[in-house]
Design an enzyme around this catalytic site. Structure first.
Site, PDB file in Angstrom:
ATOM      1  N   SER A  13    -124.548  -8.541  -1.427  1.00 62.42           N
ATOM      2  CA  SER A  13    -124.676  -7.472  -2.491  1.00 62.42           C
ATOM      3  C   SER A  13    -125.665  -6.698  -2.377  1.00 62.42           C
ATOM      4  O   SER A  13    -126.473  -6.169  -3.331  1.00 62.42           O
ATOM      5  CB  SER A  13    -124.962  -8.332  -4.047  1.00 62.42           C
ATOM      6  OG  SER A  13    -123.845  -8.991  -4.139  1.00 62.42           O
ATOM      7  N   GLU A  49    -117.010 -17.018   4.171  1.00 62.83           N
ATOM      8  CA  GLU A  49    -115.538 -17.102   3.612  1.00 62.83           C
ATOM      9  C   GLU A  49    -114.503 -17.641   4.629  1.00 62.83           C
ATOM     10  O   GLU A  49    -113.587 -18.139   4.280  1.00 62.83           O
ATOM     11  CB  GLU A  49    -115.333 -15.445   3.389  1.00 62.83           C
ATOM     12  CG  GLU A  49    -115.784 -15.152   2.124  1.00 62.83           C
ATOM     13  CD  GLU A  49    -115.909 -13.495   2.003  1.00 62.83           C
ATOM     14  OE1 GLU A  49    -115.221 -12.761   2.456  1.00 62.83           O
ATOM     15  OE2 GLU A  49    -116.717 -13.204   1.106  1.00 62.83           O
TER      16      GLU A  49
END
Ligand code: PEP
Length: 273
Positions: free
Chosen positions: A229, A107
């Site tokens: 995740s 990110e």
């Protein structure tokens, strides 16, 4: 022996007051977990590190000082000081008791990618930040992983080898002993679509082998954690793999129960070398 590490990346979430409550709750639950493990003869079974937004570092330091939890930031500047508006240097982080720093999170990389910088140039920036962190006594957690497009084209190993080679060239392979890698396939971050335990194991083992070509001892001792995740349901299966030494946790680190269940799964990890 490699001690599992569970790192919680809070990203840019939550106002200060609820962040303090979350941190106090994590600390409380982590201490309960620790005393439970100590009764089972598994004291110090894992390291836990929290990565709050940098503006909460003072409060983080106040709450966690004297505990066994570690903390750090989600990014660090590639430079020591100077006219770098908005950046935070490694020496500034030392002043807040940080032990770790995340480097090269996808990110962050995508911010540079919008500038259309070549991937090799981005790897060089990661290497500069890595040098800055290690020279100030911070343990870098270097994020590494392929995009969905690279994955579809079968380029995972190529992408990973490129960054590993840049890092080894910058400080040599021995310096990696003070480093943690987080294998984070970009397609798995925040998508709910985790890599399978087998895929994670294969990539981690590839990384270890690549480093072992330069230095087998370092390759065997450094920690490679998985991120993408991870949740309370899949953590135990992912951590059960021999080359997976814990996890970098995004979404689930904002929920104390889920995060502590993930920590528990790491503490019970079998096959710790
Ligand atoms: C991350 O931010 O590094 C991450 C792995 O996020 P998530 O767990 O939400 O996929």
């Amino acid at each position: 022996m490699r001690k599992p590490l569970v790192a919680g990346n809070w990203k840019m979430n939550n106002p200060i007051e609820s962040s303090k409550i979350l941190l106090e709750n994590i600390l409380h639950q982590a201490e309960l977990l620790e005393s439970m493990l100590a009764k089972d003869g598994k004291a110090s079974a894992l390291d836990i590190a929290i990565f709050p937004p940098s503006v909460y570092l003072k409060e983080t330091q106040e709450i966690l000082t004297g505990s066994s939890l570690h903390w750090g930031t989600q990014n660090v500047s590639a430079y020591d000081e100077g006219a770098y508006t908005g950046e935070i240097s490694a020496s500034m982080l030392q002043g807040f008791g940080c032990d770790y720093v995340l480097i090269g999170h996808s990110e962050r990389r995508c911010i540079y990618e919008t500038l259309e910088l070549d991937q090799f140039v981005l790897d060089k920036i990661v290497a500069q930040k890595y040098e800055m962190a290690t020279s100030h006594g911070l343990t870098p957690i270097i994020c590494i992983g392929e995009t969905e497009e690279d994955y579809a084209k079968g380029k995972t190993e190529e992408v990973i080898a490129r960054l590993l080679d840049v890092l080894i060239e910058s400080k040599g392979s021995k310096a990696l002993a003070q480093t943690v890698f987080a294998y984070e396939p970009v397609w798995a971050i925040g998508t709910g679509k985790s890599a399978t335990p087998e895929w994670a194991q294969d990539v981690h083992s590839f990384m270890r082998e690549r480093i072992a070509k330069h230095d087998a001892t370092t390759a065997e001792s450094l920690r490679i954690i998985y991120g993408g995740s991870v949740n309370a349901n899949n953590a135990a299966a992912i951590f059960s793999k021999p080359d997976v030494d814990g996890g970098l946790i995004g979404g689930a680190s904002l929920d104390v129960d889920k995060f502590i269940q993930i920590c528990f799964a790491a503490a019970l990890k079998p096959n710790k070398i």
